[in-house]
Design an enzyme around this catalytic site. Sequence first.
Site, PDB file in Angstrom:
ATOM      1  CG  HIS A  56      -1.733  -1.163   1.436  1.00  0.00           C
ATOM      2  ND1 HIS A  56      -2.704  -1.557   0.537  1.00  0.00           N
ATOM      3  CD2 HIS A  56      -1.752  -2.088   2.431  1.00  0.00           C
ATOM      4  CE1 HIS A  56      -3.277  -2.670   0.973  1.00  0.00           C
ATOM      5  NE2 HIS A  56      -2.720  -3.018   2.121  1.00  0.00           N
ATOM      6  CG  HIS A 107      -0.451   8.681   1.821  1.00  0.00           C
ATOM      7  ND1 HIS A 107      -1.243   7.553   1.774  1.00  0.00           N
ATOM      8  CD2 HIS A 107      -0.179   8.886   3.132  1.00  0.00           C
ATOM      9  CE1 HIS A 107      -1.449   7.112   3.005  1.00  0.00           C
ATOM     10  NE2 HIS A 107      -0.821   7.905   3.854  1.00  0.00           N
ATOM     11  CD  GLU A 165      -3.911   9.432   2.623  1.00  0.00           C
ATOM     12  OE1 GLU A 165      -3.704   9.354   3.843  1.00  0.00           O
ATOM     13  OE2 GLU A 165      -4.533   8.565   1.972  1.00  0.00           O
TER      14      GLU A 165
HETATM   15 ZN   LIG Z   1      -0.834   7.757   5.856  1.00  0.00          ZN
END
Ligand SMILES: [Zn+2]
Length: 317
Positions: free
Chosen positions: A93, A122, A136
Amino acid sequence: MELLFLVLLSLHIASTATEGDKEWCYLSQQCDLPECEEPRLWETVNAECGKDNQSPINIVTNKVKYKKDLKRFSFEGYENAQSSPWNIKNNGHTVKVSLDGSAKISNGGLFNQYKAIEFHFHWGNKLGSRPSPGSEHSIDGERYDMELHIVHKKESFSSAKDASNDKEQLAVLAFFIKIGAENEKYAPLIEKLNDVPTKGNEKTMAALPLESLIPPEKNLTGYYRYSGSLTTPGCNETVIWTIFKEPIALSENQMENFWKKLYFTEDKTLLMTDNFRPVQPLNDRVVYHSDGSILLSPANALLVAPTLIYLMSLLFQ
Ligand SMILES: [Zn+2]
Ligand SMILES: *[C@@H]1O[C@H](CO)[C@@H](O)[C@H](O)[C@H]1NC(C)=O
Ligand SMILES: *[C@@H]1O[C@H](CO)[C@@H](O)[C@H](O)[C@H]1NC(C)=O
């Protein structure tokens, strides 16, 4: 009667088990994994993901409220490399570095001390000719290129039961990352990405001081604060979020290593890109901000200057 009860009970256990077994993924993985649950369906993986206090969010700067408790953070052990090496892992991920808890934060409007347990990133993609941003959180609808999350856990709980329900169990420090000058301090970490290209890859590396990965402490007085959740399933609503205004800079070349060297998969079939959750509704929550910038923004200066002139005119008339 008892038999019926047992049958129902085992059915219930079976159905909960399948719910727990469902795989979640980002939208960018769905063509590759048609069975996995993309972000809009994460609540089928874990009901918590469908609740009202989820993260990330879009921060609307003209709606944030000033809170005077949001003073400077105290960083402890951020200036030293932890004594044991770092473990860096591609978990399918993100790329995540586990920490030993020796670095700590307090103050900054927190009521406890918190220890750093891991950090991860991310990001977006550069599948086309231009970078596509992948932070995010967003500010007034705009994403930054990347986002760093340093996850901290509360030091002390009165009981284990307290810990799982505690809305303030975790304090995540979020830093935006934007394309800019090359950041030499990131070189050892970025080089190591080459060694963990596929899902499950894990390596150790010499630990770096956490301080070297974030802006200088004097630039960390400006931040946003709200209550939210983990941004991956189980989406636990146990996070105090801090989003710093001052971004970190990496060069586009350095970011290429996130965009083009890491894979979601166990083989090199699907590049790890766009591993961010879409923003969630704010609902009844308020986003607070510290009054970090000593320098006034041009818009504020326009408001303040006439007020000062007016006050001085009263003083001297
Ligand atoms: Zn995170
Ligand atoms: C940090 O803050 C200083 C002023 O306190 C400012 O000059 C500088 O541009 C800020 N940013 C960085 C990355 O140092
Ligand atoms: C999230 O909540 C679940 C269920 O309460 C718990 O088992 C899990 O450890 C929690 N995760 C974190 C990171 O706190």
